[in-house]
Design an enzyme around this catalytic site. Structure first.
Site, mmCIF file in Angstrom:
data_model
loop_
_atom_site.group_PDB
_atom_site.id
_atom_site.type_symbol
_atom_site.label_atom_id
_atom_site.label_comp_id
_atom_site.label_asym_id
_atom_site.label_seq_id
_atom_site.Cartn_x
_atom_site.Cartn_y
_atom_site.Cartn_z
ATOM 1 N N ASP A 108 0.861 -1.174 0.000
ATOM 2 C CA ASP A 108 0.000 0.000 0.000
ATOM 3 C C ASP A 108 0.904 1.233 0.000
ATOM 4 O O ASP A 108 1.498 1.580 1.014
ATOM 5 C CB ASP A 108 -0.892 -0.012 1.243
ATOM 6 C CG ASP A 108 -1.777 1.218 1.365
ATOM 7 O OD1 ASP A 108 -1.684 2.119 0.503
ATOM 8 O OD2 ASP A 108 -2.560 1.284 2.332
ATOM 9 N N CYS A 155 -8.324 6.057 10.489
ATOM 10 C CA CYS A 155 -8.615 4.822 9.738
ATOM 11 C C CYS A 155 -7.610 3.716 10.066
ATOM 12 O O CYS A 155 -7.254 2.910 9.205
ATOM 13 C CB CYS A 155 -8.645 5.089 8.235
ATOM 14 S SG CYS A 155 -9.971 6.182 7.719
#
Length: 401
Positions: free
Chosen positions: A197, A359
């Site tokens: 990511d 998050c």
């Protein structure tokens, strides 16, 4: 000593925010946009929008040319071997879900997926939910006190049952670069696929996906000074060949009949429907702009401001940094003060920072926290922005203590 940003004037929103008495320090969430991007969007919409790949008329041909030109620019930015390795999605989250559904058929009950303890929800929940659907074991790699994946423990946890490793390049909470090289090499030696990511990492420095040698690399346009609604998935040819199609519709189909169909390979086979054409063209313009900058000057500017930020926070009594941030951002808590309270006081003084779990709820919970304040920097940030933040923080601490 004043540290100016040579590129501040290239971002018209910064001047607009200043007129509103706002100091923007939330670039890790999304960045402001350069004039080059605004011009590209205006040109596309103002000179004739059209769908791509499907029309023979001139507007369609020009749109397709610009759209595919952006694919070439992304490939060059990442040093991908071929632009056909670049798939456009609707964001990094969309790209990671594409991978989770597209690779699901390769997993059997009892197989293992490894993720780190610091992952953004976008690189946790798709794998978590796939593990539940397929009766897999989700292995969480621990993080040490500095904010890095504990390499010794991770290498023991990634074993012959591991089928996939998914890991962030740069933590969006801790601002720490992760030890990708040994982790990826070890996972691949076990026969596992590897997913990186790069949503935060791609913004800081140029990263060579051939040298990185992961199977898949994903990032979002909007964090890289580009438009929202666009993501990028890079895949090695062998890895892309393992993906099954997960969304169906126009363009991605090769041959369609009422009872059967065949589908295109990557990249178009994974870009069902009308893509975010303007956004992709805008990302290409943003990459042109970024490529025109002096990379060493950008790196020096970001490093100098980051040192100023970290030092200023560390020098304040009661402020506790999370991990040992290395780039772009710093997250912190204040002894005896709730993060929402200090965020409210900063907001009242026109300081735009982020508060909460960012998050990454499991990470914050593991640290015994229900939230933290995050300050993050961009190309346009200067030392006056940080001084306004520190002044507002000091005033807030006086009120709350």
């Amino acid at each position: 000593m004043f540290q100016p940003s040579p590129w501040r004037a290239d971002f018209p929103a910064i001047a607009a925010l200043q007129r509103q008495h706002q100091t923007y320090l939330d670039s890790a969430a999304t960045t402001q946009k350069p004039q080059a991007l605004l011009d590209a969007l205006s040109h596309y919409y103002g000179h004739g929008a059209a769908n791509v790949h499907r029309a023979q008329h001139l507007p369609g041909a020009l749109a397709t040319q610009a759209f595919e030109g952006s694919r070439d620019k992304v490939a060059a930015w990442l040093n991908a071997a071929d632009s056909r390795q670049i798939i456009f999605t609707h964001g990094a989250t969309s790209a990671l879900n594409l991978l989770a559904y597209g690779l699901e058929h390769r997993f059997e009950a009892g197989d293992e997926i490894a993720v780190s303890a610091l992952e953004h929800h976008a690189n946790l929940l798709p794998w978590q939910q796939m593990a539940q659907r397929r009766q897999l074991r989700l292995v969480v790699l621990p993080v040490n006190e500095l904010g890095h994946v504990d390499l010794d423990q991770a290498l023991q946890l990634i074993g012959p049952r591991t089928r996939l490793l998914a890991i962030s390049q740069l933590s969006n909470v801790l601002g720490t670069w992760q030890p990708l090289a040994p982790l990826l090499a070890h996972a691949q030696a076990q026969g596992a696929l590897t997913v990186v990511d790069g949503a935060q990492g791609v913004v800081h420095g140029r990263h060579d996906v051939q040298q990185l040698a992961c199977d898949f690399y994903v990032f979002s346009s909007h964090k890289l000074y580009g438009p929202e609604g666009v993501g990028v998935l890079h895949g090695r040819p062998q890895a892309l060949g393992l993906l099954r199609h997960w969304q169906f519709g126009g363009e991605m189909v090769q041959l369609a009949e009422y009872q059967a169909a065949s589908f295109r390979p990557a990249p178009l086979g994974f870009e069902a429907g009308t893509p975010p054409i303007a956004g992709v063209i805008g990302l290409g313009a943003t990459l042109d702009y970024l490529a025109s900058l002096d990379a060493n000057a950008v790196a020096t500017h970001e490093a100098t401001l980051h040192q100023h930020l970290v030092r200023g926070l560390a020098d304040r009594e009661g402020v506790r940094l999370l991990g040992s941030p290395q780039a772009a951002l710093a997250s912190f808590v204040i002894d005896g003060v709730h993060n929402a309270d200090i965020a409210h006081l900063l907001t009242e003084q026109g300081i735009a920072v982020r508060a909460g779990h960012h998050c990454a709820m499991p990470l914050l919970k593991g640290l015994g926290l229900d939230g933290a304040i995050r300050v993050s920097l961009g190309l346009y940030t200067d030392s006056d922005d940080l001084q306004r933040f520190f002044d507002a923080l000091d005033q807030g601490l006086e009120l709350l203590r």
